[in-house]
Design a protein around this motif. Structure first.
Motif, PDB file in Angstrom:
ATOM      1  N   LEU A 306       0.837  -1.338  -0.003  1.00  0.00           N
ATOM      2  CA  LEU A 306      -0.052   0.171  -0.154  1.00  0.00           C
ATOM      3  C   LEU A 306       1.029   1.263  -0.047  1.00  0.00           C
ATOM      4  N   GLU A 307       0.405   2.230  -0.047  1.00  0.00           N
ATOM      5  CA  GLU A 307       0.966   3.741  -0.072  1.00  0.00           C
ATOM      6  C   GLU A 307       1.332   3.788   1.251  1.00  0.00           C
ATOM      7  N   ALA A 308       0.559   3.696   2.350  1.00  0.00           N
ATOM      8  CA  ALA A 308       0.802   3.645   3.984  1.00  0.00           C
ATOM      9  C   ALA A 308       0.038   2.532   4.494  1.00  0.00           C
ATOM     10  N   GLN A 451      -7.563  -0.878  -9.694  1.00  0.00           N
ATOM     11  CA  GLN A 451      -7.783  -0.176  -8.622  1.00  0.00           C
ATOM     12  C   GLN A 451      -9.277   0.053  -8.329  1.00  0.00           C
ATOM     13  N   ILE A 452      -9.972  -0.314  -7.173  1.00  0.00           N
ATOM     14  CA  ILE A 452     -11.144  -0.165  -6.681  1.00  0.00           C
ATOM     15  C   ILE A 452     -11.449   1.005  -6.622  1.00  0.00           C
ATOM     16  N   VAL A 453     -12.679   1.564  -7.241  1.00  0.00           N
ATOM     17  CA  VAL A 453     -13.258   2.991  -7.013  1.00  0.00           C
ATOM     18  C   VAL A 453     -14.084   2.971  -5.794  1.00  0.00           C
ATOM     19  N   PRO A 465     -11.364   2.386   0.911  1.00  0.00           N
ATOM     20  CA  PRO A 465     -10.880   3.280   1.897  1.00  0.00           C
ATOM     21  C   PRO A 465      -9.423   3.796   1.707  1.00  0.00           C
ATOM     22  N   TYR A 466      -8.761   3.204   0.789  1.00  0.00           N
ATOM     23  CA  TYR A 466      -7.481   3.406   0.363  1.00  0.00           C
ATOM     24  C   TYR A 466      -7.288   2.839  -1.131  1.00  0.00           C
ATOM     25  N   ARG A 467      -5.894   3.398  -1.622  1.00  0.00           N
ATOM     26  CA  ARG A 467      -5.888   2.857  -2.878  1.00  0.00           C
ATOM     27  C   ARG A 467      -4.594   1.872  -2.911  1.00  0.00           C
ATOM     28  N   SER A 468      -4.932   0.734  -3.861  1.00  0.00           N
ATOM     29  CA  SER A 468      -3.923  -0.352  -3.874  1.00  0.00           C
ATOM     30  C   SER A 468      -4.217  -0.961  -5.134  1.00  0.00           C
TER      31      SER A 468
END
Length: 515
Positions: A306-308, A451-453, A465-468
């Motif tokens: 993930l990004e974070a 990428q789920i929207v 909830p977050y980009r993945s």
């Protein structure tokens, strides 16, 4: 088709058809694209007032019933075998891989015939930028197979999809390059249409780790693989074939194994942090997990980091999904990875008990671990996909025609000779997956990550909830999932439900990616 409609339709069958199923069910074709309800044994189902409770529908058995095998627990967590790199050249991974029958012993005194890759469930480890050359041999008697590199960005003709089967006794060389940015926890498994479910529940699965050039996760956390598989054993140690309930709901076994063991143990020190990579390699079991006496942080999904980091209380892994966690063991005593109940939808009798299983026990000592570095607040950048140039809609459903039931996408069952969708290479599209069926369906697309929207159910829209990056997403019954997707290589790709019995029974489509 809704479950109530399905049950009402089945209730209208003649008693003679139901009784006749006791013989016919075991003779039904495992490669059919629809289930013959005329051959169906309806044990335990309310048939319009008729008590059919004494009939077996091939559902989930009770492993603690008299005479059923009991598996040992509490052995040290085993490491999966590594597939050795036979190349001495930097940047080249070359190996031989064979799918073959084998005999293992899950329970004392009982031999179980299985299918394995090179005698086990091997791990392939390579790095971004590497070239991969795998010489594969199909040693399965009388069945075709393939090796599908699940989630990996490989050329279409190297993807191991069912349009390119490897015949029994034949060989296939898989060759592909791992692009930069592809580091992630992938896995591989067979994908021959009509035989996928059986070959996976009999044991064929392996792990493919692609490592980055520079890993932001501290090396002190280690890198521990937890591969979840689902086992059903008969009293004599054999693995029973799928019954009707397995075909309807997907096969759920009696034992969830971790790296081939039941409830293995992991020794850790107080204050230790561990990087755990979780792989749901079951046919159809949904794993809703929590870690008692330990804290979980999600650091990665199917397509890598993930990004974070994201703190978690629990984690749902649908079939074929993966997750990377950092788990902190701060309090002495046992820390158990356990299952919670999950209502994923179940048709007919025999619904398994999902809650209360202990999959892994970490024994935390009183002795403190050496000081561990902190998990970075930033793991990597994930560039958002641009605005889509086209939208597509895929409706997941069950269907009955006469006395046959099929699992379908957009009203059609899979046909190897039919192209269902045509997509242009490099185009970003918005895909809308609509689940009108009575159970959850994990939706998988070959050859890329997406990428789920957002999610929508009962008119309520929830943003991701977050980009993945993902290649498999669970679509809850009655839910719509929207994601952005791009295919970067031309050729034919599959999209399908990753409940493998549903895939074999038609819930799959063929996408032609054109240059």
């Amino acid at each position: 088709m809704h479950r109530r409609t399905f049950l009402t339709s089945v209730a209208g069958l003649a008693v003679t058809s139901v009784v006749g199923a006791l013989v016919a069910i075991d003779k039904s074709s495992k490669s059919a694209s629809a289930m013959d309800m005329g051959d169906m044994n309806m044990g335990g189902m309310d048939m319009g007032g008729m008590d059919m409770g004494g009939m077996d529908m091939g559902g989930v058995s009770n492993p603690r019933a008299e005479g059923m095998p009991v598996l040992p627990e509490g052995q040290p967590l085993r490491e999966l075998p590594r597939l050795a790199n036979q190349s001495g050249e930097v940047g080249l991974f070359r190996a031989n891989l064979a799918a073959e029958p084998a005999i293992v012993r899950f329970a004392e005194g009982l031999d179980t015939r299985v299918l394995l890759y090179n005698g086990g469930n091997p791990v392939i480890e390579a790095r971004e930028g590497d070239r991969i050359e795998i010489d594969f041999r199909n040693g399965i008697p009388d069945q075709p197979t393939t090796v599908h590199w699940h989630g990996m960005p490989v050329p279409a003709d190297q993807d191991g999809n069912p349009t390119v089967p490897v015949a029994a006794g034949a060989s296939q060389r898989y060759v592909f390059d791992l692009p930069q940015g592809s580091a992630a926890p992938y896995w591989f498994h067979p994908h021959p249409h009509g035989h996928t479910a059986e070959q996976v529940y009999r044991g064929l699965a392996g792990i493919f780790l692609v490592k980055p050039e520079k890993d932001p996760i501290p090396a002190e956390y280690g890198d521990t693989i937890l591969m979840f598989t689902d086992l059903r054993l008969a009293a004599d140690g054999s693995i029973p074939e799928n019954g009707m309930m397995d075909r309807m709901n997907g096969r759920v076994g009696d034992h969830v194994l971790v790296n081939g063991e039941k409830n293995p143990v992991l020794a850790v020190a107080k204050g230790e942090k561990r990087r755990l990579r979780l792989f749901n390699a079951t046919n159809a079991r949904f794993l809703r997990l929590n870690f008692e006496n330990a804290s979980m942080v999600l650091i990665g999904t199917d397509g890598g980091l993930l990004e974070a980091p994201v703190a978690l209380d629990e984690l749902l892994l649908a079939p074929a999904e993966r997750a990377e966690l950092v788990v902190a063991f701060d309090q002495p005593g046992p820390a158990k990875l356990t299952t919670l109940d999950y209502e994923r939808g179940w048709m007919g009798p025999g619904k398994p008990e999902e809650a209360g299983m202990t999959l892994l026990t970490a024994n935390i000592s009183d002795s403190p671990a050496p000081a561990m570095p902190a998990l970075p607040a930033k793991l990597r950048e994930i560039a958002p996909l641009p605005a889509p140039v086209k939208s597509r809609r895929f409706v997941l459903s069950e269907s009955m025609s006469g006395m046959s039931m099929a699992f379908q996408i957009n009203g059609a069952s899979f046909d190897m000779n039919r192209i269902d969708e045509v997509m242009k290479r490099g185009d970003v599209e918005l895909w809308e997956i609509v689940n009108k069926a009575d159970m959850d369906h994990p939706f998988h697309v070959h050859g890329t990550q997406f990428q789920i929207v957002e999610y929508e159910k009962d008119g309520k829209v929830t943003k991701a909830p977050y980009r993945s990056w993902k290649d498999t997403v669970n679509v809850v019954s009655g839910q719509t999932v929207r994601f952005l997707i791009r295919q970067d290589m031309p050729g034919q790709r599959m999209y399908h439900c990753h409940i493998l019995e549903h895939e074999d029974l038609g819930m799959m489509g063929l996408l032609d990616v054109q240059a």
